[in-house]
Every structure is written in structure tokens, then in C-alpha cells.
Design an enzyme around this catalytic site. Structure first.
Site, mmCIF file in Angstrom:
data_model
loop_
_atom_site.group_PDB
_atom_site.id
_atom_site.type_symbol
_atom_site.label_atom_id
_atom_site.label_comp_id
_atom_site.label_asym_id
_atom_site.label_seq_id
_atom_site.Cartn_x
_atom_site.Cartn_y
_atom_site.Cartn_z
ATOM 1 N N ASN A 46 12.012 -29.173 53.546
ATOM 2 C CA ASN A 46 12.214 -30.210 54.559
ATOM 3 C C ASN A 46 13.309 -29.849 55.553
ATOM 4 O O ASN A 46 13.339 -30.378 56.659
ATOM 5 C CB ASN A 46 12.475 -31.556 53.898
ATOM 6 C CG ASN A 46 11.161 -32.165 53.429
ATOM 7 O OD1 ASN A 46 10.169 -32.139 54.152
ATOM 8 N ND2 ASN A 46 11.133 -32.669 52.210
ATOM 9 N N HIS B 156 9.377 -30.014 43.097
ATOM 10 C CA HIS B 156 8.872 -30.607 44.341
ATOM 11 C C HIS B 156 7.490 -30.035 44.654
ATOM 12 O O HIS B 156 7.366 -28.890 45.076
ATOM 13 C CB HIS B 156 9.890 -30.290 45.456
ATOM 14 C CG HIS B 156 9.600 -30.931 46.763
ATOM 15 N ND1 HIS B 156 10.083 -30.439 47.946
ATOM 16 C CD2 HIS B 156 8.882 -32.037 47.092
ATOM 17 C CE1 HIS B 156 9.677 -31.205 48.941
ATOM 18 N NE2 HIS B 156 8.948 -32.172 48.456
ATOM 19 N N GLU C 27 8.456 -26.218 44.891
ATOM 20 C CA GLU C 27 9.849 -25.865 45.186
ATOM 21 C C GLU C 27 10.685 -26.334 43.988
ATOM 22 O O GLU C 27 10.677 -27.517 43.653
ATOM 23 C CB GLU C 27 10.272 -26.582 46.481
ATOM 24 C CG GLU C 27 11.600 -26.140 47.034
ATOM 25 C CD GLU C 27 11.925 -26.847 48.370
ATOM 26 O OE1 GLU C 27 11.417 -27.956 48.620
ATOM 27 O OE2 GLU C 27 12.699 -26.275 49.148
ATOM 28 N N SER D 41 11.734 -35.744 47.765
ATOM 29 C CA SER D 41 11.703 -34.904 48.967
ATOM 30 C C SER D 41 13.113 -34.600 49.450
ATOM 31 O O SER D 41 13.317 -33.629 50.177
ATOM 32 C CB SER D 41 10.991 -35.628 50.107
ATOM 33 O OG SER D 41 9.723 -36.048 49.712
HETATM 34 P P1 NAD Z 1 3.605 -43.577 46.959
HETATM 35 O O1 NAD Z 1 4.155 -44.760 47.671
HETATM 36 O O2 NAD Z 1 2.198 -43.144 47.203
HETATM 37 O O3 NAD Z 1 3.766 -43.774 45.366
HETATM 38 C C1 NAD Z 1 4.930 -44.243 44.755
HETATM 39 C C2 NAD Z 1 4.519 -44.951 43.474
HETATM 40 O O4 NAD Z 1 5.694 -45.247 42.733
HETATM 41 C C3 NAD Z 1 3.776 -46.267 43.706
HETATM 42 O O5 NAD Z 1 2.548 -46.248 42.986
HETATM 43 C C4 NAD Z 1 4.719 -47.328 43.123
HETATM 44 O O6 NAD Z 1 4.021 -48.381 42.484
HETATM 45 C C5 NAD Z 1 5.520 -46.509 42.122
HETATM 46 N N1 NAD Z 1 6.853 -47.027 41.827
HETATM 47 C C6 NAD Z 1 7.760 -47.545 42.678
HETATM 48 N N2 NAD Z 1 8.875 -47.854 42.010
HETATM 49 C C7 NAD Z 1 8.676 -47.517 40.714
HETATM 50 C C8 NAD Z 1 9.464 -47.570 39.539
HETATM 51 N N3 NAD Z 1 10.704 -48.072 39.568
HETATM 52 N N4 NAD Z 1 8.926 -47.118 38.374
HETATM 53 C C9 NAD Z 1 7.683 -46.607 38.333
HETATM 54 N N5 NAD Z 1 6.884 -46.522 39.435
HETATM 55 C C10 NAD Z 1 7.381 -46.980 40.597
HETATM 56 O O7 NAD Z 1 4.639 -42.391 47.284
HETATM 57 P P2 NAD Z 1 4.356 -40.797 47.202
HETATM 58 O O8 NAD Z 1 3.981 -40.302 48.554
HETATM 59 O O9 NAD Z 1 3.511 -40.520 46.009
HETATM 60 O O10 NAD Z 1 5.850 -40.271 46.964
HETATM 61 C C11 NAD Z 1 6.454 -40.312 45.679
HETATM 62 C C12 NAD Z 1 7.629 -39.351 45.645
HETATM 63 O O11 NAD Z 1 7.170 -38.030 45.995
HETATM 64 C C13 NAD Z 1 8.757 -39.654 46.631
HETATM 65 O O12 NAD Z 1 9.968 -39.313 46.039
HETATM 66 C C14 NAD Z 1 8.456 -38.733 47.816
HETATM 67 O O13 NAD Z 1 9.598 -38.418 48.568
HETATM 68 C C15 NAD Z 1 7.937 -37.511 47.079
HETATM 69 N N6 NAD Z 1 7.085 -36.599 47.855
HETATM 70 C C16 NAD Z 1 6.129 -37.094 48.697
HETATM 71 C C17 NAD Z 1 5.307 -36.209 49.393
HETATM 72 C C18 NAD Z 1 4.232 -36.715 50.331
HETATM 73 O O14 NAD Z 1 3.685 -35.927 51.114
HETATM 74 N N7 NAD Z 1 3.881 -37.983 50.283
HETATM 75 C C19 NAD Z 1 5.455 -34.827 49.218
HETATM 76 C C20 NAD Z 1 6.421 -34.345 48.315
HETATM 77 C C21 NAD Z 1 7.233 -35.247 47.654
#
Ligand code: NAD
Length: 273
Positions: free
Chosen positions: A180, A130, A142, A109
Site C-alpha cells: 500500500n 496480507h 505479503e 491493510s
Molecule cells: P468486509 O467488509 O468485506 O468484511 C469484514 C467482515 O468482518 C464482515 O463480514 C463483518 O461482519 C466482519 N466483522 C466486523 N467486525 C467483526 C468482529 N469484531 N468480529 C468478527 N467479524 C467481524 O471487509 P474485507 O474487504 O473483507 O476486509 C477485511 C480486512 O482485510 C480488512 O482489514 C482490510 O483492510 C483487509 N484487506 C482488504 C482487501 C480488499 O481488497 N478488500 C485487501 C487486503 C486486505
């Protein structure tokens, strides 16, 4: 480039949505998440989502293979926790594992894509892809070019986004990219309006929903994203752009300190049952 085989790392809400969307396009997906139970939870979420979308559940899931480690693929899409050092470490390891022509994409993000590209020996093949939550439903991708990203890499990822049924929009690698940079100050201003007693949360959200035709108000959306994530992104904007207008609203910080992170903790601007 058709990206027949995609490695998705991170099986949380975004990684699961990305794996599902890529598999639904007919591509083979390897899904890696080292945390116990994470891949199983991701697969269960996909099954629920595919059923709700009336899609071919079994055929789509059959194209997703859980893997214990990074594997060779045509493309990596990374969706692990939003931590710069963890993402840099993953990009270093992926650079060693995936064949030289493969593209390494991040769903971050707010972490600079340029810094992820810099830890690899193929910076021209690194890019931001993204997606938006829920990934199978929302159309936007994005596409963020690092300083080092080649035109060929950007063109291939723009085409892939279209092949996945998405609408790509290109941005350069500045703090918060476009999405963002616009969304977070909007949420932050709503938090200020609440803190200064301008209106109650319900009124603030009603104004955005009915006045601006937003599907959700900014405070409800912040609860969905997670207030900790909102503060983290505002901090990136503030540090990266150096303008005090991006400083997180004190009320947001206070809620995070109190453990009111939004839906995921049961309480944020609103209480969840
Ligand atoms: P989440 O916490 O739901 O999932 C993250 C996952 O990554 C978890 O299952 C965890 O076990 C795993 N993980 C952590 N460290 C790891 C590693 N070293 N190797 C492999 N897996 C690992 O988080 P999310 O909401 O899915 O967000 C993930 C990414 O997407 C982030 O970078 C976030 O900024 C981005 N993002 C989130 C959103 C949103 O609305 N939640 C939107 C766009 C982008």
C-alpha cells in the site's frame, strides 16, 4: 508447523477468500463472523468462486465449519473490518482462547502489526499475513513482521503461504507495509491528475493499462478497493510517515463525503449499474 486447523475470523470478501483457500489446501477451517447472515453470504461467495475455478466444491466446503465464537486452533487469520480497536479486542480474546503455541495473524491493510502484538501475551507469535483480492486467484501474500515477531513465526507463515500455492514476500512493519505504500500514492496521483484536469478518468486508466500493462487502471482499482478505504490508508501513511506527499488528494475525500465510495455504493470515479 503444518497448521491442520485454522480459525478464520471475518467472513467478508477477504475472510471468505482466505477460508476457501485454506480449505482447498486440505486443512480444516473454523469460520467465525458474529454479524447475522455474514457466514452464509461468505459460504455462498465461496461456492460461486469454487465453481468458477472448477474446483471440488463440496469437498472444500465440507472442511469449513461455521462457529459461533472463537475456538481453539493452530492459527488465527483475522479479516474483520479495518478498525484498530476492533482488531485489538479480537487479538486480546484470541490470546485467551487459542493455545499458547498458536500463531495469531492479521490480514490488515494498514494497521501496525506491532500494536496488535502488544495487546497479547505472545507478541513473538503475532504476524501480518496480507492476502490480495480475490484471494483464491491472486498469488501474493505479503508477510509482515512486527517488531516482536520471532524468526520461527515468520518462517512458519512463509512456508504456509507456499503450501497454499502463494508466493510470499516479506516486509517490516512500517505504515502501509510495501504494497500500500506503493499502490496508494499511485492511486492518489491519478486522483490529482483528474482533479487538475490533466485527463479524463478513462484516459488515465487507459494509460496505466496499455502503457504499464496493468490489468486495471488506478481509478478503476480505487473504485474496486473502495475510496473510503483508500483515504483511510493514505491517512495512515500520512500520519505514520509524517510526509505531506502522502496526504490524501482532496478529490478523494470529497467523493467519500458525497457517498461515492466506488463499486460498493454504485458510484466512485465511474458509475456502476
Ligand atoms: P468486509 O467488509 O468485506 O468484511 C469484514 C467482515 O468482518 C464482515 O463480514 C463483518 O461482519 C466482519 N466483522 C466486523 N467486525 C467483526 C468482529 N469484531 N468480529 C468478527 N467479524 C467481524 O471487509 P474485507 O474487504 O473483507 O476486509 C477485511 C480486512 O482485510 C480488512 O482489514 C482490510 O483492510 C483487509 N484487506 C482488504 C482487501 C480488499 O481488497 N478488500 C485487501 C487486503 C486486505
Amino acid at each position: 508447523m503444518n497448521f491442520e486447523h485454522v480459525l478464520v475470523v471475518g467472513a467478508g470478501q477477504m475472510g471468505a477468500g482466505i477460508a476457501q483457500t485454506v480449505a482447498a489446501s486440505g486443512r480444516r477451517v473454523s469460520l467465525h463472523d458474529p454479524y447475522p447472515g455474514a457466514v452464509e453470504r461468505g459460504l455462498a461467495a465461496m461456492r460461486k468462486s469454487l465453481t468458477r475455478l472448477d474446483a471440488d466444491v463440496d469437498a472444500t466446503l465440507a472442511r469449513i465449519e461455521p462457529v459461533d465464537d472463537l475456538v481453539e486452533a493452530d492459527l488465527l487469520i483475522e479479516a474483520i473490518t479495518e478498525e484498530p480497536l476492533a482488531k485489538e479486542d479480537l487479538f486480546r480474546r484470541a490470546d485467551e482462547t487459542l493455545p499458547a503455541p498458536a500463531i495469531l495473524a492479521s490480514n490488515t491493510s494498514s494497521i501496525p502489526i506491532t500494536s496488535l502484538a502488544a495487546v497479547t501475551r505472545r507478541p513473538e507469535h503475532v504476524i501480518g499475513m496480507h492476502f490480495f483480492n480475490p484471494v483464491p486467484v491472486l498469488k501474493l501474500v505479503e508477510v509482515i513482521r512486527a517488531v516482536q515477531t520471532s524468526d520461527e513465526t515468520a518462517a512458519a507463515i512463509v512456508q504456509l503461504a507456499r503450501d497454499l500455492g502463494k508466493e510470499p514476500a516479506e516486509a517490516n512493519d512500517f505504515p502501509g507495509f510495501v504494497s500500500n505504500r506503493i499502490l496508494m500514492p499511485f492511486i492518489n496521483e491519478a486522483a490529482y491528475a483528474l482533479m487538475e484536469g490533466v485527463a479524463e478518468p478513462e484516459a488515465i486508466d487507459t494509460i496505466a493499462r496499455l502503457g504499464f500493462a496493468h490489468p486495471m487502471g488506478p481509478l478503476a482499482l480505487a473504485d474496486l478497493i473502495g475510496l473510503d478505504t483508500c483515504v483511510a490508508i493514505m491517512d495512515v501513511l500520512h500520519r505514520g510517515l509524517g510526509n505531506p506527499k502522502y496526504a490524501p488528494c482532496p478529490l478523494l475525500r470529497q467523493y467519500v463525503q458525497a457517498g461515492r465510495l466506488g463499486r460498493k455504493s454504485g458510484r466512485g470515479f465511474y458509475a456502476y449499474g
